[in-house]
Design an enzyme around this catalytic site. Structure first.
Site, PDB file in Angstrom:
ATOM      1  CE1 TYR A 159     -35.889 107.125   5.937  1.00  8.10           C
ATOM      2  CE2 TYR A 159     -37.428 107.153   4.826  1.00  8.10           C
ATOM      3  CZ  TYR A 159     -35.969 107.568   5.511  1.00  8.10           C
ATOM      4  OH  TYR A 159     -34.633 108.176   5.073  1.00  8.10           O
ATOM      5  CG  HIS A 213     -35.956 104.021   4.527  1.00  9.50           C
ATOM      6  ND1 HIS A 213     -35.584 102.905   5.810  1.00  9.50           N
ATOM      7  CD2 HIS A 213     -35.149 104.382   4.084  1.00  9.50           C
ATOM      8  CE1 HIS A 213     -33.883 103.641   6.558  1.00  9.50           C
ATOM      9  NE2 HIS A 213     -34.185 104.620   5.391  1.00  9.50           N
TER      10      HIS A 213
END
Length: 403
Positions: A159, A213
């Protein structure tokens, strides 16, 4: 003054955006951002079927009453689709009110609390060295704060890491969700090395941020927060799934690393326990997804009572309309912390002309009446909507995991 018409504008100059335009019988109009990444058309349908018909004929200056009409009157409250629709209406109404008053939005909110708004940029790289090069580029451009995300050996997709150096990171890059593979142990082993390298090269003055995340369990997040304390992060963001608010209490017991959360929040009630128990340091709920300026003001006021500061979500999947309104909010709000900033593509800025400026690591608010952002509808029509989905994560054994 009455609302004469309202309509949605869906356009994709670089990526998908949804804009609500509200026009009064006196010709004044306001615009609001209704973009919900990967679910754009759900908000469009909600606005067109349930919200816009109920707005016609109402007084646009009764912002508080209209907000409660849309929130309480809907019965089915909260949720990202509903609150993004309300957020767009609210943003557009504040734009109208400020234009009628002949003032920039921040003046209506109460005036300036600061002269400029500190932002953080995004530095990414396929490995630590590539990420450091991107940090250096940001420092040269004047940034005082940088979020760092680097590839992890043994994990194919991470991510926050762009595909190529210098590119913008765009996770919604496929028509249907791509499936990524995640390994927590490899990440936990690698992340502290990234922060150590950043501090070694850039020293202690640079504000360093990092986004997990939602990938860790509470005890894993506590371990990471404790391990990275020597690197003095500005914050560790979204270290666990946001639904489990009590987990932040466990993390807080183990580390002094500042914690940030809230980009997926859409209500004051999502953050209430986190703030009142002082389990977090920064709240990140964006104006669009959290019901607009009217609701986020309440959230910020509550946060301020407990020394929690704002750090609004600000990626490129929120349009310049939301960013412009956020800069006015940031200029006013007493308990401001920092503003996320990912520069939009040039074509996006052409469709959404604006008066805010980036200078020396900060935003300078504009003085145009309203929130200072407009939409060029003729240019917008050149960029039709294209379906794009966010990825999903699986562990190496195939278990679906948090993306």
């Amino acid at each position: 003054m009455k609302i004469e018409r309202a309509y949605t504008i869906v356009t994709a100059p670089g990526r998908n955006f949804v804009t609500l335009k509200i026009v009064t019988d006196e010709g004044t109009y306001g615009i609001g951002d209704a973009t919900l990444n990967g679910r754009e058309m759900a908000v469009v349908a909600y606005l067109e079927e349930h919200v816009i018909p109920a707005l016609i004929g109402r007084d646009p200056q009764r912002i508080e009453d209209i907000w409660h009409y849309l929130y309480r009157g809907a019965y089915w409250r909260r949720g990202p689709v509903t609150m993004s629709a309300i957020g767009a209406v609210d943003m557009a109404l504040w734009d109208i009110k400020a234009k009628v008053a002949g003032m920039p939005l921040y003046q209506l909110l109460g005036g300036k609390s600061r002269e400029r708004v500190m932002v953080y940029g995004h530095a990414t790289g396929k490995d630590i060295e590539a990420c450091l090069d991107e940090v250096a580029r940001h420092v040269e451009e004047g940034y005082r704060a940088v979020r760092v995300q680097a590839g992890v050996p043994g994990i194919a997709s991470i991510y926050g890491v762009a595909k190529k150096p210098g590119e913008r990171y765009e996770p919604a890059d496929a028509e249907l969700p791509a499936e990524h593979v995640w390994n927590t142990a490899k990440y936990l082993n690698h992340a502290p090395k990234l922060f150590a390298a950043v501090r070694e090269r850039f020293g202690d003055d640079l504000h360093v941020l990092h986004d997990v995340h939602h990938r860790l369990t509470p005890i894993e997040a506590a371990r990471l927060g404790k391990e990275v304390e020597p690197f003095n992060l500005f914050w560790l963001e979204d270290c666990v799934p946001a639904e489990n608010q009590e987990s932040f209490g466990l993390i807080r017991q183990h580390t002094t690393t500042p914690l940030a959360v809230g980009e997926v929040f859409n209500s004051l009630y999502d953050a209430k326990a986190l703030i009142e128990n002082q389990w977090i340091d920064y709240i990140r709920a964006p104006l669009t997804h959290a019901g607009g300026i009217t609701h986020v003001r309440r959230l910020a006021d509550l946060a301020g009572l407990y020394h929690v500061r704002t750090g609004f979500h600000g990626p490129t999947d929120l349009s310049p309309v939301c960013l412009g309104a956020a800069i006015h909010f940031d200029t006013w709000v007493p308990n401001f912390g920092i503003q996320e900033y990912m520069p939009h593509e040039a074509v996006t800025d052409e469709v959404f002309p604006h008066d805010y400026r980036f200078e020396d690591g900060h935003f300078l608010v504009g003085e145009t009446p309203g929130h200072g952002v407009d939409i060029d509808e003729e240019k917008a029509r050149k960029y039709p909507y294209r379906r794009a989905s966010l990825p999903v994560n699986r562990l190496e054994d195939g278990t679906l995991w948090h993306w």
